[in-house]
Design an enzyme around this catalytic site. Structure first.
Site, PDB file in Angstrom:
ATOM      1  N   GLY A   1      -5.745  13.206  17.807  1.00 46.05           N
ATOM      2  CA  GLY A   1      -5.482  11.835  18.205  1.00 46.05           C
ATOM      3  C   GLY A   1      -6.670  10.922  18.009  1.00 46.05           C
ATOM      4  O   GLY A   1      -7.802  11.354  17.745  1.00 46.05           O
TER       5      GLY A   1
ATOM      6  N   ARG B   1       2.319  13.397   3.965  1.00 47.26           N
ATOM      7  CA  ARG B   1       3.439  12.734   3.300  1.00 47.26           C
ATOM      8  C   ARG B   1       3.073  12.156   1.937  1.00 47.26           C
ATOM      9  O   ARG B   1       3.949  11.715   1.192  1.00 47.26           O
ATOM     10  CB  ARG B   1       3.997  11.638   4.210  1.00 47.26           C
ATOM     11  CG  ARG B   1       4.835  12.179   5.362  1.00 47.26           C
ATOM     12  CD  ARG B   1       5.352  11.062   6.246  1.00 47.26           C
ATOM     13  NE  ARG B   1       4.340  10.563   7.162  1.00 47.26           N
ATOM     14  CZ  ARG B   1       4.482   9.488   7.925  1.00 47.26           C
ATOM     15  NH1 ARG B   1       5.606   8.774   7.857  1.00 47.26           N
ATOM     16  NH2 ARG B   1       3.518   9.104   8.740  1.00 47.26           N
TER      17      ARG B   1
ATOM     18  N   ASN C   1     -18.985   7.966 -39.284  1.00 44.28           N
ATOM     19  CA  ASN C   1     -20.224   8.020 -38.503  1.00 44.28           C
ATOM     20  C   ASN C   1     -20.571   9.398 -37.962  1.00 44.28           C
ATOM     21  O   ASN C   1     -21.666   9.618 -37.471  1.00 44.28           O
ATOM     22  CB  ASN C   1     -20.143   7.034 -37.332  1.00 44.28           C
ATOM     23  CG  ASN C   1     -18.952   7.299 -36.433  1.00 44.28           C
ATOM     24  OD1 ASN C   1     -17.917   7.761 -36.889  1.00 44.28           O
ATOM     25  ND2 ASN C   1     -19.087   6.996 -35.156  1.00 44.28           N
TER      26      ASN C   1
ATOM     27  N   GLY D   1       3.026   0.875  18.003  1.00 46.23           N
ATOM     28  CA  GLY D   1       2.814   0.677  19.427  1.00 46.23           C
ATOM     29  C   GLY D   1       3.038  -0.773  19.809  1.00 46.23           C
ATOM     30  O   GLY D   1       2.623  -1.685  19.081  1.00 46.23           O
TER      31      GLY D   1
ATOM     32  N   GLY E   1      -7.496  12.008   8.657  1.00 47.08           N
ATOM     33  CA  GLY E   1      -6.121  12.452   8.429  1.00 47.08           C
ATOM     34  C   GLY E   1      -5.912  13.125   7.076  1.00 47.08           C
ATOM     35  O   GLY E   1      -6.571  12.800   6.091  1.00 47.08           O
TER      36      GLY E   1
ATOM     37  N   LYS F   1     -16.186   0.679 -32.058  1.00 43.48           N
ATOM     38  CA  LYS F   1     -16.903   1.441 -31.034  1.00 43.48           C
ATOM     39  C   LYS F   1     -18.410   1.335 -31.264  1.00 43.48           C
ATOM     40  O   LYS F   1     -18.887   1.531 -32.384  1.00 43.48           O
ATOM     41  CB  LYS F   1     -16.487   2.908 -31.080  1.00 43.48           C
ATOM     42  CG  LYS F   1     -17.157   3.791 -30.029  1.00 43.48           C
ATOM     43  CD  LYS F   1     -17.678   5.103 -30.588  1.00 43.48           C
ATOM     44  CE  LYS F   1     -19.043   5.085 -31.063  1.00 43.48           C
ATOM     45  NZ  LYS F   1     -19.670   6.331 -31.427  1.00 43.48           N
TER      46      LYS F   1
ATOM     47  N   LEU G   1     -11.908   5.635  11.356  1.00 44.47           N
ATOM     48  CA  LEU G   1     -11.193   6.903  11.497  1.00 44.47           C
ATOM     49  C   LEU G   1     -10.583   7.278  10.145  1.00 44.47           C
ATOM     50  O   LEU G   1      -9.718   6.572   9.622  1.00 44.47           O
ATOM     51  CB  LEU G   1     -10.114   6.786  12.569  1.00 44.47           C
ATOM     52  CG  LEU G   1     -10.584   6.252  13.940  1.00 44.47           C
ATOM     53  CD1 LEU G   1      -9.469   6.376  14.968  1.00 44.47           C
ATOM     54  CD2 LEU G   1     -11.836   6.983  14.420  1.00 44.47           C
ATOM     55  N   ALA G   2     -11.052   8.396   9.593  1.00 51.55           N
ATOM     56  CA  ALA G   2     -10.656   8.776   8.227  1.00 51.55           C
ATOM     57  C   ALA G   2     -10.462  10.276   8.096  1.00 51.55           C
ATOM     58  O   ALA G   2     -10.765  10.868   7.064  1.00 51.55           O
ATOM     59  CB  ALA G   2     -11.719   8.293   7.232  1.00 51.55           C
TER      60      ALA G   2
ATOM     61  N   ASN H   1       0.896   5.715   4.767  1.00 52.79           N
ATOM     62  CA  ASN H   1       1.250   7.062   5.200  1.00 52.79           C
ATOM     63  C   ASN H   1       2.045   7.843   4.160  1.00 52.79           C
ATOM     64  O   ASN H   1       2.126   9.067   4.232  1.00 52.79           O
ATOM     65  CB  ASN H   1       2.050   7.001   6.504  1.00 52.79           C
ATOM     66  CG  ASN H   1       1.200   6.500   7.654  1.00 52.79           C
ATOM     67  OD1 ASN H   1       0.146   7.047   7.939  1.00 52.79           O
ATOM     68  ND2 ASN H   1       1.645   5.439   8.298  1.00 52.79           N
TER      69      ASN H   1
END
Length: 451
Positions: free
Chosen positions: A77, A13, A381, A135, A9, A346, A6-7, A222
């Site tokens: 939900g 916040r 260079n 929960g 949201g 480099k 589930l992704a 969150n």
């Protein structure tokens, strides 16, 4: 096994334009951690990612991942989210439900949960001293009989410390019917996936549980405070893993690993170091304070002094780098090379036992062994449009303040006098000096600023 992540949201916040599951932890998106965990499971079904806010950003970020997507247009939900994924699932396989913002779940924990659940229902739980916001697991005679969300819990239920992580294994044979019964008569007016637990009890389907070994496995992200707390927990865990492997750390609380760090024996890492991507440190390597290493390998016995920045570079054995040195992509250093303070390298190869000790830029250069580069030397260079190569042979001595205007070659054993601008080939074993004639102007006055 089917997997549903589930992704969808938004992550309000987080106060960010980036979807929550693309926020970073340990240098990787949250969703990346979850998908990597699922890739360690034995599964014949599909992995379905339920997306919503920022769906296109999520798909683009994981375009090379073997997953399919379901779109949840309205976030109603967790049960509603799983409904969106049903059409993609194999009907004869159980379903593992995970969350894209719960990144640190251990693959071994998931394997235990899947094994325990079998063809029944499995719930991953964890005990928290402060379970507020989560929960609670309801039990009778030790058996799970339901889950009540924090906002709907009674005062007695809120005293329960065993909480639901949200991670569940559900039998596909019952899943569709159960989901059709879920109602939104709760304080959030959402369709809770946790309601399926009471339905399983009603239908005499055993509900089995496994407790996570670490509370961080259940922690979601969150807001920025939770993200920061999880980052610190992850970094301490990674540091302790290094300590167990024998790496010596000046302070386990002051190291950041944002990728994969492999260390040999007798490695020492000082405070404030950051490791990104894939970094390998050989035996007896020491890394000085506040150095940054990304996608690089460091050979045995090499010493990296303080405040060095090394990106996509390869360093040989027994080299000395820094302090304040910068190795950029495609810098390849042989054994016993010295790169000193305020030196930048480099896209260059530097031969064995060569030294570039002070205030120098080496770019697009092939340097032999036993070379000594004086302070303030520059390989010029870039001509404003194209990059050109400088070649320096073995055993050369390049004096301080030299400019090597590429393309140019300095032959073996040659010497270039300090302050020389080299624009043509220097033959083997010769000395080149090019300086303007000294000019002294008497009674010269400095310019005065115009009013």
């Amino acid at each position: 096994m089917n997997v549903v992540v589930l992704a969808a949201g938004e992550g309000k916040r987080m106060h960010s334009n980036v979807p929550k599951v693309l926020q970073h932890l340990g240098g990787r998106p949250l969703l990346r951690w979850v998908l990597d965990a699922t890739n360690q499971l034995e599964k014949s079904g599909k992995t379905v990612v339920v997306v919503g806010h920022g769906a296109e950003q999520v798909k683009e970020a994981f375009k090379d991942e073997d997953v399919c997507y379901a779109h949840q247009k309205e976030q109603k939900g967790t049960a509603h989210a799983v409904i969106q994924a049903l059409e993609h699932l194999k009907p004869d396989e159980s379903v593992l439900v995970l969350y894209g913002d719960v990144p640190l779940v251990n693959p071994e924990t998931l394997k235990s949960l899947i094994e325990e659940a079998g063809e029944d229902v499995g719930v991953l739980t964890v005990d928290l001293e402060n379970p507020e916001g989560y929960g609670r697991i309801l039990r009778e005679d030790g058996k799970v009989v339901g889950i009540v969300e924090d906002k709907d819990a009674s005062d007695d239920q809120k005293k329960i410390k065993e909480i639901n992580t949200g991670i569940m294994v559900l039998p596909s044979a019952k899943l569709k019917d159960w989901l059709s019964e879920v109602e939104c008569n709760n304080s959030q007016h959402e369709y809770y996936l946790t309601d399926l637990i009471s339905m399983a009890v009603r239908d005499n389907v055993p509900v089995k549980s496994v407790k996570a070994s670490d509370r961080w496995e259940a922690e979601g992200v969150n807001d920025r405070i939770q993200q920061n707390a999880l980052e610190r927990a992850l970094q301490v865990k990674l540091a302790e893993d290094l300590l167990r492997q024998g790496v010596r750390l000046a302070d386990k609380n002051r190291i950041d690993i944002r990728g994969k760090l492999e260390c040999g024996k007798d490695v020492f890492i000082d405070v404030g170091c950051v490791f990104e991507g894939n970094v390998t440190l050989g035996n007896n390597v020491s890394v000085g304070p506040y150095s940054i290493l990304k996608d690089s390998s460091i050979g045995n016995g090499t010493r990296i002094d303080a405040f060095c920045h090394i990106v996509e570079a390869k360093v040989g054995q027994d080299a000395i780098i820094g302090p304040y040195a910068r190795l950029r992509p495609q810098a390849e250093l042989s054994d016993n090379v010295h790169i000193g303070n305020f030196v930048e390298v480099k896209k260059s190869t530097i031969g064995k036992a060569s030294k570039v000790n002070h205030l120098t830029y080496i770019g697009d250069c092939t340097m032999g062994s036993g070379v000594n580069i004086g302070a303030g030397t520059i390989t010029c260079n870039y001509d404003g449009a194209n990059k050109h190569q400088t070649v320096i042979g073995d055993d050369c001595f390049i004096g301080s303040g030299t400019q090597l205007v590429a393309p140019v070659t300095v032959g073996k054993g040659a010497t270039v006098g300090a302050g020389t601008t080299v624009t043509k080939k220097v033959p083997d074993g010769t000395l080149m000096i090019r300086r303007a004639k000294d000019l002294v102007i008497p009674a010269w006055k400095r310019p005065v600023k115009q009013k």
